[in-house]
Design a protein around this motif. Structure first.
Motif, mmCIF file in Angstrom:
data_model
loop_
_atom_site.group_PDB
_atom_site.id
_atom_site.type_symbol
_atom_site.label_atom_id
_atom_site.label_comp_id
_atom_site.label_asym_id
_atom_site.label_seq_id
_atom_site.Cartn_x
_atom_site.Cartn_y
_atom_site.Cartn_z
ATOM 1 N N GLY A 157 22.966 0.801 -1.290
ATOM 2 C CA GLY A 157 21.812 0.533 -2.141
ATOM 3 C C GLY A 157 21.003 1.800 -2.354
ATOM 4 O O GLY A 157 21.453 2.910 -2.049
ATOM 5 N N GLU A 158 19.786 1.605 -2.849
ATOM 6 C CA GLU A 158 18.955 2.768 -3.196
ATOM 7 C C GLU A 158 18.118 3.240 -1.991
ATOM 8 O O GLU A 158 18.366 4.304 -1.434
ATOM 9 C CB GLU A 158 18.047 2.378 -4.366
ATOM 10 C CG GLU A 158 17.129 3.485 -4.838
ATOM 11 C CD GLU A 158 16.351 3.086 -6.085
ATOM 12 O OE1 GLU A 158 16.981 2.733 -7.106
ATOM 13 O OE2 GLU A 158 15.109 3.126 -6.046
ATOM 14 N N ALA A 159 17.161 2.425 -1.614
ATOM 15 C CA ALA A 159 16.232 2.803 -0.546
ATOM 16 C C ALA A 159 15.539 1.537 -0.056
ATOM 17 O O ALA A 159 15.468 0.549 -0.785
ATOM 18 C CB ALA A 159 15.194 3.799 -1.072
ATOM 19 N N PRO A 160 14.998 1.577 1.161
ATOM 20 C CA PRO A 160 14.312 0.384 1.670
ATOM 21 C C PRO A 160 13.080 0.039 0.848
ATOM 22 O O PRO A 160 12.426 0.923 0.293
ATOM 23 C CB PRO A 160 13.883 0.801 3.088
ATOM 24 C CG PRO A 160 14.568 2.079 3.387
ATOM 25 C CD PRO A 160 14.989 2.693 2.111
ATOM 26 N N GLY A 161 12.777 -1.254 0.779
ATOM 27 C CA GLY A 161 11.499 -1.721 0.246
ATOM 28 C C GLY A 161 10.591 -2.092 1.415
ATOM 29 O O GLY A 161 10.866 -1.737 2.570
ATOM 30 N N GLU A 183 12.201 -4.185 4.286
ATOM 31 C CA GLU A 183 13.178 -3.375 5.024
ATOM 32 C C GLU A 183 12.458 -2.361 5.919
ATOM 33 O O GLU A 183 12.830 -2.149 7.073
ATOM 34 C CB GLU A 183 14.114 -2.661 4.038
ATOM 35 C CG GLU A 183 15.064 -3.587 3.294
ATOM 36 C CD GLU A 183 14.427 -4.350 2.130
ATOM 37 O OE1 GLU A 183 13.347 -3.918 1.663
ATOM 38 O OE2 GLU A 183 14.990 -5.373 1.698
ATOM 39 N N PRO A 243 18.382 -3.186 6.162
ATOM 40 C CA PRO A 243 18.504 -3.108 4.703
ATOM 41 C C PRO A 243 18.704 -4.480 4.061
ATOM 42 O O PRO A 243 19.292 -5.387 4.675
ATOM 43 C CB PRO A 243 19.759 -2.245 4.499
ATOM 44 C CG PRO A 243 20.569 -2.452 5.719
ATOM 45 C CD PRO A 243 19.589 -2.709 6.840
ATOM 46 N N PHE A 244 18.227 -4.601 2.847
ATOM 47 C CA PHE A 244 18.461 -5.783 2.014
ATOM 48 C C PHE A 244 18.115 -7.086 2.740
ATOM 49 O O PHE A 244 18.946 -7.981 2.856
ATOM 50 C CB PHE A 244 19.918 -5.797 1.512
ATOM 51 C CG PHE A 244 20.144 -4.863 0.351
ATOM 52 C CD1 PHE A 244 19.810 -5.243 -0.944
ATOM 53 C CD2 PHE A 244 20.674 -3.597 0.542
ATOM 54 C CE1 PHE A 244 20.004 -4.382 -2.024
ATOM 55 C CE2 PHE A 244 20.868 -2.734 -0.534
ATOM 56 C CZ PHE A 244 20.537 -3.133 -1.819
ATOM 57 N N ASN A 292 21.819 2.334 2.631
ATOM 58 C CA ASN A 292 21.140 2.854 1.445
ATOM 59 C C ASN A 292 21.339 4.355 1.326
ATOM 60 O O ASN A 292 21.597 5.039 2.322
ATOM 61 C CB ASN A 292 19.633 2.584 1.549
ATOM 62 C CG ASN A 292 19.276 1.142 1.253
ATOM 63 O OD1 ASN A 292 19.650 0.606 0.223
ATOM 64 N ND2 ASN A 292 18.550 0.512 2.169
ATOM 65 N N HIS A 295 22.166 -3.519 -9.704
ATOM 66 C CA HIS A 295 21.350 -3.734 -8.501
ATOM 67 C C HIS A 295 20.840 -5.176 -8.506
ATOM 68 O O HIS A 295 20.396 -5.669 -9.550
ATOM 69 C CB HIS A 295 20.176 -2.756 -8.473
ATOM 70 C CG HIS A 295 19.534 -2.664 -7.131
ATOM 71 N ND1 HIS A 295 18.756 -3.686 -6.621
ATOM 72 C CD2 HIS A 295 19.587 -1.709 -6.167
ATOM 73 C CE1 HIS A 295 18.344 -3.338 -5.408
ATOM 74 N NE2 HIS A 295 18.832 -2.140 -5.105
HETATM 75 N N1 URA Z 1 16.865 -2.424 -2.388
HETATM 76 C C1 URA Z 1 17.697 -1.482 -1.937
HETATM 77 O O1 URA Z 1 18.282 -0.725 -2.699
HETATM 78 N N2 URA Z 1 17.884 -1.407 -0.633
HETATM 79 C C2 URA Z 1 17.312 -2.213 0.237
HETATM 80 O O2 URA Z 1 17.543 -2.082 1.414
HETATM 81 C C3 URA Z 1 16.454 -3.213 -0.272
HETATM 82 C C4 URA Z 1 16.239 -3.303 -1.579
#
Ligand code: URA
Length: 233
Positions: free
Chosen positions: A81-85, A88, A94-95, A122, A196
């Motif tokens: 994925g991209e990065a934690p929100g 997370e 993650p996710f 991520n 995504h």
């Molecule tokens: N979106 C992401 O790309 N990664 C996460 O961990 C959560 C949301």
């Protein structure tokens, strides 16, 4: 300890014969200039300890937890994925927010189990403030960790969710809607860019050609490839 000290410490070969070599876990990555060569980490736990102390980019200042990964460390499929929100960042996993719940449903629809068949990580391990897209510098600073994860998990298939994941791993800057659903080869590994899940949440329609419909096509193609190369014989 200055960045320069860390730089020479991290490069174990640079230690003089009289200095006992520092173990990797004693070394804190304080700058993106510090190399993290392939094979630096023996275990994900060891890497996670580093990520939680990491200051290779500015995101280290605002994180609650570094978010390294979850799932099966020997999974045949890795999702990037991209990065934690926010969820997370708070949990260190993650996710786990709404996008993650949708991702789990999508995987379950083709009988892929996140705990058994998948390892999920991520591009960036730390949450960007206000969930902005990570910068090119932040992506580059974190990339060695992602490469170490791919080396350690050794997945047969990598799913790249969204344009940042594609760019972060492969440096391919094409739009995600152009390349989703196509297999690309990166470093001898099969990768598929997919939309995504957060994009699907913002576009809930299910009609033919909609993001959800496209995801359904793509995840079925992933399942078919998984059966072909992982369950052969
Ligand atoms: N979106 C992401 O790309 N990664 C996460 O961990 C959560 C949301």
């Amino acid at each position: 300890m200055s960045n320069e000290d860390q730089l020479s410490l991290f490069d174990i070969s640079a230690n003089s014969a009289s200095t006992p070599p520092a173990t990797v876990s004693e070394l804190i990555p304080t700058s993106a200039k510090i190399p993290i060569p392939p094979g630096t980490y023996q275990t994900m736990t060891q890497m996670a300890e580093h990520c939680n102390q990491c200051q290779r980019c500015g995101l280290g200042k605002t994180r609650t937890h570094a978010v390294v990964g979850r799932g099966n460390l020997q999974a045949p499929i890795m999702i990037v994925g991209e990065a934690p929100g926010q969820n997370e960042d708070e949990t260190g996993l993650p996710f786990v927010g709404k996008a993650g719940q949708l991702l789990e449903k999508i995987l379950a629809s083709v009988k892929l189990d996140l705990e058994k068949d998948i390892y999920i990580a991520n591009v960036n391990k730390c949450r960007p403030p206000s969930n902005r897209v990570p910068t090119t510098e932040e992506i580059a600073a974190c990339r060695p960790y992602l490469l170490e994860q791919i080396r350690m998990v050794d997945p047969k298939i990598i799913l790249l969710t969204g344009a940042t994941a594609v760019k972060g791993l492969t440096n391919d800057k094409r739009g995600i809607t152009k390349i989703r659903g196509t297999w690309i080869e990166w470093e001898g590994r099969l990768c598929m860019p997919i939309l995504h899940p957060a994009y699907l949440l913002r576009n809930p329609g299910r009609e033919q050609g909609s993001p959800k419909w496209l995801m359904w096509q793509d995840i079925q193609a992933v399942r078919a490839k998984f059966d072909e190369i992982c369950n052969a014989g």
